[in-house]
Design a protein around this motif. Sequence first.
Motif, PDB file in Angstrom:
ATOM      1  N   ASN A   1       2.778  -5.451  -3.447  1.00 30.61           N
ATOM      2  CA  ASN A   1       1.481  -5.309  -4.143  1.00 30.61           C
ATOM      3  C   ASN A   1       0.328  -5.196  -3.140  1.00 30.61           C
ATOM      4  OD1 ASN A   1       3.082  -5.734  -6.500  1.00 30.61           O
ATOM      5  ND2 ASN A   1       2.889  -7.940  -6.201  1.00 30.61           N
ATOM      6  N   GLY A   2      -0.893  -5.521  -3.582  1.00 27.71           N
ATOM      7  CA  GLY A   2      -2.022  -5.553  -2.652  1.00 27.71           C
ATOM      8  C   GLY A   2      -3.016  -4.414  -2.742  1.00 27.71           C
ATOM      9  N   ASN A   3      -2.771  -3.436  -3.636  1.00 28.60           N
ATOM     10  CA  ASN A   3      -3.693  -2.297  -3.752  1.00 28.60           C
ATOM     11  C   ASN A   3      -4.405  -2.296  -5.101  1.00 28.60           C
ATOM     12  OD1 ASN A   3      -2.731  -1.384  -1.275  1.00 28.60           O
ATOM     13  ND2 ASN A   3      -1.184  -0.069  -2.224  1.00 28.60           N
ATOM     14  N   GLY A   4      -5.430  -1.474  -5.199  1.00 28.72           N
ATOM     15  CA  GLY A   4      -6.123  -1.281  -6.463  1.00 28.72           C
ATOM     16  C   GLY A   4      -6.668   0.127  -6.560  1.00 28.72           C
ATOM     17  N   ILE A   5      -7.029   0.518  -7.757  1.00 23.15           N
ATOM     18  CA  ILE A   5      -7.694   1.810  -7.986  1.00 23.15           C
ATOM     19  C   ILE A   5      -9.091   1.516  -8.511  1.00 23.15           C
ATOM     20  CG2 ILE A   5      -7.683   3.957  -9.314  1.00 23.15           C
ATOM     21  CD1 ILE A   5      -4.587   3.705  -9.401  1.00 23.15           C
ATOM     22  N   THR A   6     -10.079   2.034  -7.807  1.00 20.14           N
ATOM     23  CA  THR A   6     -11.492   1.789  -8.124  1.00 20.14           C
ATOM     24  C   THR A   6     -12.172   3.095  -8.497  1.00 20.14           C
ATOM     25  OG1 THR A   6     -11.672  -0.158  -6.687  1.00 20.14           O
ATOM     26  CG2 THR A   6     -13.700   1.065  -7.079  1.00 20.14           C
ATOM     27  N   VAL A   7     -13.069   3.043  -9.480  1.00 19.78           N
ATOM     28  CA  VAL A   7     -13.901   4.208  -9.821  1.00 19.78           C
ATOM     29  C   VAL A   7     -15.374   3.835  -9.672  1.00 19.78           C
ATOM     30  CG1 VAL A   7     -12.174   5.182 -11.385  1.00 19.78           C
ATOM     31  CG2 VAL A   7     -13.955   3.668 -12.301  1.00 19.78           C
TER      32      VAL A   7
ATOM     33  N   PHE B   1     -12.915  17.092  -9.851  1.00 15.81           N
ATOM     34  CA  PHE B   1     -12.902  15.626  -9.934  1.00 15.81           C
ATOM     35  C   PHE B   1     -12.196  15.108  -8.691  1.00 15.81           C
ATOM     36  CE2 PHE B   1     -11.686  11.388 -11.208  1.00 15.81           C
ATOM     37  CZ  PHE B   1     -12.813  10.951 -11.898  1.00 15.81           C
ATOM     38  N   LYS B   2     -12.953  14.510  -7.783  1.00 15.62           N
ATOM     39  CA  LYS B   2     -12.441  14.151  -6.453  1.00 15.62           C
ATOM     40  C   LYS B   2     -12.162  12.647  -6.332  1.00 15.62           C
ATOM     41  CE  LYS B   2     -16.165  16.046  -4.908  1.00 15.62           C
ATOM     42  NZ  LYS B   2     -17.276  16.510  -4.055  1.00 15.62           N
ATOM     43  N   MET B   3     -10.980  12.330  -5.783  1.00 18.86           N
ATOM     44  CA  MET B   3     -10.599  10.939  -5.558  1.00 18.86           C
ATOM     45  C   MET B   3     -10.044  10.779  -4.147  1.00 18.86           C
ATOM     46  SD  MET B   3      -8.951   9.713  -9.195  1.00 18.86           S
ATOM     47  CE  MET B   3      -9.410   7.992  -8.967  1.00 18.86           C
ATOM     48  N   GLY B   4     -10.099   9.564  -3.633  1.00 15.55           N
ATOM     49  CA  GLY B   4      -9.640   9.292  -2.277  1.00 15.55           C
ATOM     50  C   GLY B   4      -8.381   8.451  -2.234  1.00 15.55           C
ATOM     51  N   MET B   5      -7.559   8.707  -1.229  1.00 13.98           N
ATOM     52  CA  MET B   5      -6.417   7.845  -0.887  1.00 13.98           C
ATOM     53  C   MET B   5      -6.346   7.840   0.632  1.00 13.98           C
ATOM     54  SD  MET B   5      -4.127  10.263   0.099  1.00 13.98           S
ATOM     55  CE  MET B   5      -4.045  12.040  -0.113  1.00 13.98           C
ATOM     56  N   VAL B   6      -5.492   7.009   1.192  1.00 20.50           N
ATOM     57  CA  VAL B   6      -5.630   6.757   2.627  1.00 20.50           C
ATOM     58  C   VAL B   6      -4.791   7.636   3.538  1.00 20.50           C
ATOM     59  CG1 VAL B   6      -6.198   4.356   2.095  1.00 20.50           C
ATOM     60  CG2 VAL B   6      -3.881   4.920   2.802  1.00 20.50           C
ATOM     61  N   PHE B   7      -3.741   8.285   3.015  1.00 20.12           N
ATOM     62  CA  PHE B   7      -2.865   9.099   3.860  1.00 20.12           C
ATOM     63  C   PHE B   7      -1.875   9.824   2.951  1.00 20.12           C
ATOM     64  CE2 PHE B   7       0.251   9.644   7.451  1.00 20.12           C
ATOM     65  CZ  PHE B   7      -0.644  10.162   8.387  1.00 20.12           C
ATOM     66  N   PRO B   8      -1.438  11.040   3.310  1.00 22.05           N
ATOM     67  CA  PRO B   8      -0.537  11.788   2.418  1.00 22.05           C
ATOM     68  C   PRO B   8       0.780  11.087   2.093  1.00 22.05           C
ATOM     69  CG  PRO B   8      -1.512  13.262   4.039  1.00 22.05           C
ATOM     70  CD  PRO B   8      -1.906  11.874   4.454  1.00 22.05           C
ATOM     71  N   VAL B   9       1.305  10.241   3.019  1.00 22.55           N
ATOM     72  CA  VAL B   9       2.568   9.539   2.700  1.00 22.55           C
ATOM     73  C   VAL B   9       2.317   8.054   2.443  1.00 22.55           C
ATOM     74  CG1 VAL B   9       4.062  11.177   3.904  1.00 22.55           C
ATOM     75  CG2 VAL B   9       3.145   9.211   5.158  1.00 22.55           C
ATOM     76  N   SER B  10       1.119   7.719   2.011  1.00 22.33           N
ATOM     77  CA  SER B  10       0.779   6.320   1.738  1.00 22.33           C
ATOM     78  C   SER B  10       1.229   5.906   0.342  1.00 22.33           C
ATOM     79  CB  SER B  10      -0.728   6.095   1.858  1.00 22.33           C
ATOM     80  OG  SER B  10      -1.423   6.797   0.842  1.00 22.33           O
ATOM     81  N   THR B  11       1.495   4.627   0.195  1.00 24.36           N
ATOM     82  CA  THR B  11       1.757   4.052  -1.121  1.00 24.36           C
ATOM     83  C   THR B  11       0.609   4.388  -2.055  1.00 24.36           C
ATOM     84  OG1 THR B  11       2.526   2.180   0.173  1.00 24.36           O
ATOM     85  CG2 THR B  11       2.574   1.932  -2.212  1.00 24.36           C
ATOM     86  N   HIS B  12      -0.602   4.337  -1.507  1.00 23.56           N
ATOM     87  CA  HIS B  12      -1.825   4.570  -2.290  1.00 23.56           C
ATOM     88  C   HIS B  12      -1.820   5.965  -2.906  1.00 23.56           C
ATOM     89  CE1 HIS B  12      -2.221   2.089   1.269  1.00 23.56           C
ATOM     90  NE2 HIS B  12      -3.009   1.300   0.562  1.00 23.56           N
ATOM     91  N   ASN B  13      -1.388   6.959  -2.132  1.00 20.42           N
ATOM     92  CA  ASN B  13      -1.296   8.319  -2.652  1.00 20.42           C
ATOM     93  C   ASN B  13      -0.316   8.377  -3.814  1.00 20.42           C
ATOM     94  OD1 ASN B  13      -1.567  11.126  -2.898  1.00 20.42           O
ATOM     95  ND2 ASN B  13      -0.136  11.555  -1.233  1.00 20.42           N
ATOM     96  N   TYR B  14       0.866   7.776  -3.634  1.00 18.58           N
ATOM     97  CA  TYR B  14       1.891   7.827  -4.679  1.00 18.58           C
ATOM     98  C   TYR B  14       1.519   6.975  -5.888  1.00 18.58           C
ATOM     99  CZ  TYR B  14       4.315   9.793  -0.680  1.00 18.58           C
ATOM    100  OH  TYR B  14       4.636  10.558   0.418  1.00 18.58           O
TER     101      TYR B  14
ATOM    102  N   CYS C   1      -7.869   4.922  -4.335  1.00 13.36           N
ATOM    103  CA  CYS C   1      -6.830   3.896  -4.300  1.00 13.36           C
ATOM    104  C   CYS C   1      -6.735   3.406  -2.868  1.00 13.36           C
ATOM    105  CB  CYS C   1      -5.485   4.465  -4.754  1.00 13.36           C
ATOM    106  SG  CYS C   1      -4.169   3.200  -4.805  1.00 13.36           S
ATOM    107  N   VAL C   2      -6.840   2.079  -2.697  1.00 18.26           N
ATOM    108  CA  VAL C   2      -6.863   1.503  -1.352  1.00 18.26           C
ATOM    109  C   VAL C   2      -6.375   0.065  -1.425  1.00 18.26           C
ATOM    110  CG1 VAL C   2      -9.210   0.535  -1.393  1.00 18.26           C
ATOM    111  CG2 VAL C   2      -8.302   1.429   0.764  1.00 18.26           C
ATOM    112  N   GLY C   3      -6.019  -0.478  -0.261  1.00 21.47           N
ATOM    113  CA  GLY C   3      -5.657  -1.888  -0.175  1.00 21.47           C
ATOM    114  C   GLY C   3      -6.899  -2.750  -0.045  1.00 21.47           C
ATOM    115  N   GLU C   4      -6.655  -4.044  -0.169  1.00 21.07           N
ATOM    116  CA  GLU C   4      -7.770  -4.994  -0.054  1.00 21.07           C
ATOM    117  C   GLU C   4      -8.172  -5.207   1.405  1.00 21.07           C
ATOM    118  OE1 GLU C   4      -9.875  -6.538  -2.285  1.00 21.07           O
ATOM    119  OE2 GLU C   4      -8.981  -4.863  -3.347  1.00 21.07           O
TER     120      GLU C   4
END
Length: 463
Positions: free
Chosen positions: A126-132, A175-188, A242-245
């Motif tokens: 765990n440890g991530n969230g999605i923020t708008v 509609f643009k959103m961010g994640m931290v890296f193409p193979v990151s958990t956050h992306n998936y 989507c990012v970690g804390e």
Amino acid sequence: MIHQMLGRQRFNCLKNLISASIATLGLAVALPALSGELELEKEDLKFGFIKLTDMAPLAIAYEKGYFEDEGLYVTLEAQANWKVLLDRVIDGQLDGAHMLAGQPLGATIGFGTQAHVITAFSMDLNGNGITVSNDIWEQMKPYVPKDADGKPIHPIKADYLKPVVEKFKAEGKPFKMGMVFPVSTHNYELRYWLAAGGIHPGFYAPHKDDTSGTIQADALLSVTPPPQMPATLEAGTIYGYCVGEPWNQQAVFKGIGVPVITDYEVWKDNPEKVFGVSAEWAEANPNTHLAVVKALIRAAKWLDENNNANRPEAVKILSLPNYVGADYDVIANSMTGTFEYEKGDKRDVPDFNVFFRYYATYPYYSDAIWYLTQMRRWGQIAEPKPDSWYMDIAKKVYKPEIYMQAAEMLIEEGKMKREDFPFGSDGYRAPQTQFIDGITYDGHKPNEYLEKFPIGLKGDTVL
């Protein structure tokens, strides 16, 4: 403690003081060997990390002296972004690093960077969230179900974001959103959440030199380094991420955004980061690698023991500028068993950060295979692969045999108990059911799993 002082310097200072005291007393006492029975190939090590709370096992292993107990003299160094971190592990500038679980897999199969990277230690669940942004949240709110007190009912699905995305589309705005890296958990995780709500997050097509990940996309996902997420959101460059804390809670504290869902609610007890090293380094330093894993296992246990009783101390350590460097209150907001969604709406999420419970540190093959299925689902693996391929890659990258060797040593030393570890495991978790879309995942059947998704590549489909 001077946090930037090298482990070797700290130990040598202590050893000299003890030796001087012994000499003064006229005693002849041999100091114990710190490395147990392991003959270390390398003692001075440099590990990289990104400023996220889930780097905690590294910080605790350093601060609590677990590395030194193993005869290791470690320097921890924050890295600018995930690509720099991976490149420095591959070229040998770093001995190992806090990594996205997808990085060793992506590198080994040649998506982006080609190199054989392995992991024998899973850092957390765990440890991530999605923020708008506040504006997007206000547009979502009319569609979000509420309880009798008017509070949003969780989990908040992407179904409630879909009308907002469709409005943007109708107006010709991306509609643009961010994640931290193409193979990151956050992306998936972000893609999983969006697709479960009928929002297409786009495909990659590396065989056509298209690594944007935006083919057929309703929402355009792009890379932003974790600490920069809140500022990028505030600037209006992206509408969510989507990012970690602590970078979701930072948006709450700054009053610029609303975390709508945690990854715990997208996939309960999902694997997150790993400790990665190059296969070449692991082959050259097998005993050193074992010693590192032993120290990290002890640190993970410390983080979770006594119902998270050590978390306030951990937060204090992580808030130091050489680690995460965010305010104590921001880190504590999620690290101590709660999570704040809309400002003032703080809820209990005791397992938001898990470092040791539920065999969190064991590197399961099925975790690796899940990441590979998502790489295939979104086109990062362009061609269909048989189930055996997924299993072979998992075994090439994930090394539970090294982990269990370290576990056996810790048990023998009296530092851990047998029940702390999944003895008898075949490396696969039981089929997992607690995903936001209700789809069951069985790591033994990756292609059957892919067939269950209405959005995504499957079977013989090639873009």
